[in-house]
Design an enzyme around this catalytic site. Structure first.
Site, mmCIF file in Angstrom:
data_model
loop_
_atom_site.group_PDB
_atom_site.id
_atom_site.type_symbol
_atom_site.label_atom_id
_atom_site.label_comp_id
_atom_site.label_asym_id
_atom_site.label_seq_id
_atom_site.Cartn_x
_atom_site.Cartn_y
_atom_site.Cartn_z
ATOM 1 C CE LYS A 1 15.785 -10.894 -7.726
ATOM 2 N NZ LYS A 1 16.194 -10.020 -6.531
ATOM 3 C CD GLU B 1 18.639 -12.575 -5.045
ATOM 4 O OE1 GLU B 1 18.134 -13.138 -4.460
ATOM 5 O OE2 GLU B 1 18.364 -11.601 -5.661
ATOM 6 C CE LYS C 1 12.308 -2.138 -3.951
ATOM 7 N NZ LYS C 1 13.328 -3.295 -4.651
ATOM 8 C CG ASN D 1 0.050 2.288 3.757
ATOM 9 O OD1 ASN D 1 -0.739 2.266 3.030
ATOM 10 N ND2 ASN D 1 1.082 2.634 3.156
ATOM 11 N N GLY D 2 -1.116 -0.767 6.835
ATOM 12 C CA GLY D 2 -0.898 -1.467 7.866
ATOM 13 C C GLY D 2 -2.181 -2.574 8.241
ATOM 14 N NE ARG E 1 4.891 1.278 -1.213
ATOM 15 C CZ ARG E 1 5.576 1.622 -0.151
ATOM 16 N NH1 ARG E 1 6.915 2.254 -0.279
ATOM 17 N NH2 ARG E 1 5.182 1.087 1.042
ATOM 18 C CB CYS F 1 -0.898 0.178 1.238
ATOM 19 S SG CYS F 1 -1.784 -1.374 1.194
ATOM 20 C CD GLU G 1 11.875 -11.138 -6.640
ATOM 21 O OE1 GLU G 1 13.212 -11.217 -7.123
ATOM 22 O OE2 GLU G 1 11.661 -10.347 -5.833
ATOM 23 C CG HIS H 1 22.633 -35.415 0.149
ATOM 24 N ND1 HIS H 1 23.219 -36.693 0.774
ATOM 25 C CD2 HIS H 1 23.765 -34.814 0.164
ATOM 26 C CE1 HIS H 1 24.494 -36.798 1.137
ATOM 27 N NE2 HIS H 1 24.689 -35.408 0.644
#
Ligand code: F6R
Length: 600
Positions: free
Chosen positions: A477, A473, A595, A98-99, A27, A2, A480, A496
């Site tokens: 990426k 990472e 974000k 927001n929250g 965001r 938000c 995402e 394994h």
């Protein structure tokens, strides 16, 4: 997540709110809304979808006071009614939030009993009705009484036709800043929304309420003015098709900024102004916990290897989202390091609160200046990457690793790191921006590689030691931004379990620079080869032999083993970016992600 923007001044509020919301679009959001105090009848517009879908139909309300919001649904589905602003029974009080209001259900049931009519399923709506209930002519007083009754987190901005010449704002664990302009004030959850108007900002602290009026403002406590150091254009695409590629390409400069003025090559150490005040305390530290989420956690994992190998301090990485729920054994000689691009990640902040309660030293490795992690830790290092707009973190990640290398030098030289070793690391660090520039020149080849592999739906990423986090990472990426299933695995763990997945349809990206675990990585590559898995290797320049073993090679220059992840991540970021673009995805704003993750 938000976003909030509010404006009060002499100009029409609506275009300013609209421009501010667009700067918050990065965001991620699923609905949006505006409220402008337009003469007698307040204007309200809220919709699910993207702002651009409705731009043609926006009315042009008058009024110099307004609030706006982008919502990323948590409580209540993605509907027009659940979008913000929320309002009271008489449609006279408008609020964006927001929250999360944790006790909203209980408050809502009580308010319904008292006769309030609700229009949405959103937790936020209880706030507008509570303000209505407590309103006795003064909006800030009603807000203050309301906030005493709620549990949870909030950044809010409220306007009301019943006390019209003001915006009342308040925060608890959700970022909010005031933009202080010439005869105008803004409020926003993110500096990106105010930067075109002013760089003078005040970051609100928890439990503070501020009142913005046409010619002045007040907060319940005196606060110093801070200056946003970002340049205006930094938050724009500058001719690149996406923020993601712009930010990948910016890494020579962002790394330069992280290192600028901090490398003391003769002394073989790092100058970290933010740590000087507590350097004596840091000298006594015997253990480190590094706490972070997502990509920042992968940077933290590289830090764990560096700090143990070169600073000789036992270090352990925690996922912030788990930290509170296990029983971490922390003694007084432990320092906790919080790594976060935004400095606002709810889980990271919650872990920080927990650690502070236990009285440990806390350090932040943060990008956003004045963010909650930066303000609430005892000391820290700003990574100085500049604004990172794309949801997928790229330039902040490599700067986080560089900052952890600086910390390793600082703590290592306080302990038993030899001068020559310190000098070697500082010299190699100084070369990193140039080496990154060289790797970026391979963009076209990496795009071709992404084209070649674009029809594979599964990828394995493997690495060992410092490049195990690189593998994690790399997989993170591509998941995402390209929505491709990928696993990031330790080379040594393959046999394994994950080897069972490998066949000709499951390619592997093997990060195998020429270093202390190169031979071991070769054995892992052989294991994959024997099962018919296609392999892309990320190898050190000059290693021609590897071509005989793998299908494709991306070369990176030689550097110290501890710094290799910075270099090896660059082609993996490019590969993920091009894979996402080739699959037709919105790489800057991947579906379902945001974000700055300001909810738990
Ligand atoms: C990945 C990504 C997320 C963040 C995570 C932590 O590209 O962006 O995984 O790394 O949400 O965010 P910060 O660093 O702001 O605490």
């Amino acid at each position: 997540m938000c976003g909030i923007v509010g404006y009060i001044g002499k100009k029409p509020a609506f275009p300013i709110l609209l421009a501010g919301l667009k700067r918050l679009e990065y965001r991620g959001y699923d609905s949006f809304g505006f409220s402008v105090l337009d003469g007698k009848k307040p204007f309200l517009f809220k919709k699910t979808g993207k702002i651009s879908q409705f731009e043609q139909e926006f009315p042009d309300p008058n009024g110099e006071i307004g609030i706006a919001h982008t919502r990323w649904a948590t409580t209540g589905a993605v509907t027009d009614a659940n979008a913000h602003p929320h309002f009271d029974c008489k449609k006279e009080i408008f609020l964006v939030h927001n929250g999360i209001i944790e006790n909203y259900q209980e408050i809502r049931n009580q308010l319904i009993k008292e006769g309030h009519k609700f229009n949405s399923e959103c937790d936020t709506e209880v706030l507008s009705h509570l303000i209505e209930k407590h309103f006795r002519g003064n909006l800030e007083e009603a807000v203050r009484e309301t906030l005493r009754e709620v549990k949870g987190t909030y950044g809010i901005a409220v306007v009301s036709k019943r006390d019209p010449q003001k915006i009342v704002v308040a925060r608890l664990s959700s970022p909010l800043l005031l933009g202080i302009g010439q005869d105008e004030f803004l409020v926003a959850s993110d500096p990106a929304a105010v930067i075109t108007h002013t760089r003078q900002v005040i970051n609100l602290d928890d439990n503070e309420i501020a009142v913005l009026k046409p010619g002045n403002f007040f907060i319940l406590k005196e606060k110093p003015l801070e200056t946003i150091e970002w340049e205006r254009g930094e938050a724009e695409k500058k001719g690149y098709p996406h923020f993601t590629i712009k930010e990948i390409m910016e890494q020579p400069e962002s790394l330069e900024n992280t290192l600028k003025g901090r490398l003391l090559i003769n002394e073989g150490t790092a100058k970290l102004g933010g740590l000087e005040a507590i350097q004596d305390k840091l000298r006594k530290i015997k253990r480190l916990n590094i706490i972070a989420c997502g990509t920042a956690r992968h940077a933290a994992l590289v830090g764990e290897y560096m700090l143990e190998e070169y600073a000789n301090i036992p270090a352990e990485v925690d996922s912030a989202s788990e930290f509170r729920y296990r029983k971490p054994v922390l003694d007084k000689d432990t320092a906790a390091i919080f790594v976060s691009q935004s400095g606002e990640t709810a889980d990271t902040l919650a872990a920080l609160k927990e650690v502070k309660q236990r009285g440990l030293i806390t350090l932040g490795i943060v990008n956003v200046v004045g963010s909650s992690v930066a303000r609430e830790t005892d000391a820290g290092i700003y990574i100085r990457s500049g604004p990172e707009i794309a949801v997928a973190s790229t330039k902040a990640t490599t700067s986080q690793i560089a900052a952890l290398a600086l910390l390793t030098l600082f703590l290592g030289r306080q302990r038993d790191m030899a001068l020559v070793m310190g000098q070697r690391i500082t010299k190699e660090l100084a070369k990193i921006p140039e080496l990154v520039k060289k790797i970026l020149e391979q963009d076209v080849q990496i795009e071709e590689l992404a084209e070649k592999y674009k029809n594979f739906d599964n990828f394995m990423y493997i690495g060992r030691k410092y490049d195990y986090p690189t593998a994690r990472e790399g997989a993170h990426k591509i998941k995402e931004v390209a929505y491709v299933h990928a696993e990031g695995c330790r080379g040594g763990e393959l046999k394994h379990c994950e080897l069972a997945l490998i066949d000709e349809n499951f390619p592997t990206v093997a990060i195998c620079p020429s270093n202390s675990v190169y031979e071991k990585m070769m054995s892992n590559i052989e294991e994959i080869k024997a099962r018919g898995g296609p392999i892309i290797a990320v190898a050190t320049e000059g290693n021609e032999d590897i071509k005989n073993l793998v299908d494709d090679v991306i070369y990176i220059p030689k550097t110290l083993e501890m710094l290799t992840p910075i270099l090896a991540l660059i082609p993996l970021q490019l590969f993920a970016y091009h894979s996402g673009v080739l699959r037709g995805h919105n790489v800057d704003k991947p579906r379902n992600l945001a974000k700055s993750v300001t909810v738990e």
